[in-house]
Motif scaffolding. Structure first.
Motif, short mmCIF file in Angstrom:
data_model
loop_
_atom_site.label_atom_id
_atom_site.label_comp_id
_atom_site.label_asym_id
_atom_site.label_seq_id
_atom_site.Cartn_x
_atom_site.Cartn_y
_atom_site.Cartn_z
N GLU A 72 0.83 -1.21 0.00
CA GLU A 72 0.00 0.00 0.00
C GLU A 72 0.87 1.26 0.00
O GLU A 72 0.65 2.17 -0.79
N CYS B 165 4.31 1.56 -0.58
CA CYS B 165 5.34 1.64 -1.62
C CYS B 165 4.77 1.66 -3.04
O CYS B 165 5.39 2.25 -3.94
N TYR B 166 3.64 1.00 -3.26
CA TYR B 166 3.12 0.85 -4.63
C TYR B 166 1.69 1.35 -4.76
O TYR B 166 0.99 0.98 -5.70
N ASP B 167 1.26 2.20 -3.85
CA ASP B 167 -0.10 2.75 -3.88
C ASP B 167 -1.15 1.67 -4.06
O ASP B 167 -2.14 1.86 -4.77
N ASN B 168 -0.93 0.53 -3.45
CA ASN B 168 -1.86 -0.60 -3.50
C ASN B 168 -2.08 -1.13 -4.91
O ASN B 168 -3.10 -1.73 -5.22
N SER B 169 -1.11 -0.90 -5.77
CA SER B 169 -1.22 -1.32 -7.16
C SER B 169 -0.47 -2.62 -7.38
O SER B 169 0.76 -2.68 -7.27
N ARG C 196 2.01 -2.33 -10.30
CA ARG C 196 3.25 -1.63 -9.95
C ARG C 196 4.17 -2.54 -9.12
O ARG C 196 5.38 -2.51 -9.28
#
Length: 125
Positions: free
Chosen positions: A92, A94-98, A101
């Motif tokens: 969440e 580090c990768y905006d929950n993507s 990504r």
């Protein structure tokens, strides 16, 4: 790379102790392990600081002992549950929950091996 799962070395050491015990442990029991096995000469305040921090993180709970007036400490989750939650938080943050990504970061400039691609495909089904 050390596997601390978002904890300091000492916090992880205490959690490993409580996870392995599979029962509540008294402050005195934890202090004894610290002295005898970990060779730590902590003051009471030092251990208390670590235990309070773990309580604030909601990893342990202090309860009044059934056979003594002293607190007993128990883990509120298993090690696997903690790692899962820590991983979710890391993705969440580090990768905006993507997911895409995360996978892109995992792959880097390379390509997935056939085995990894098949495993990922199975997970997505």
């Amino acid at each position: 790379m050390k596997k601390n799962y978002g904890l300091t070395n000492t916090e992880l050491q205490i959690m490993e102790l409580l996870w392995a015990a599979k029962r509540p442990m008294t402050f005195r029991e934890i202090m004894e392990v610290a002295r005898k096995e970990w060779k730590k000469e902590w003051k009471v305040q030092t251990l208390n600081t670590f235990l309070n921090g773990l309580q604030k993180m909601k990893l342990i709970q202090a309860e009044r002992g059934t056979s003594s007036p002293y607190n007993e400490y128990r883990a509120l989750c298993t090690k696997e549950q903690h790692i899962h939650q820590w991983t979710k938080e890391m993705v969440e943050v580090c990768y905006d929950n993507s997911f895409s990504r995360l996978v892109s970061a995992f792959i880097g400039d390379g390509r997935l091996s056939k085995e990894d691609a098949e495993e990922l495909s199975k997970l997505l089904k």
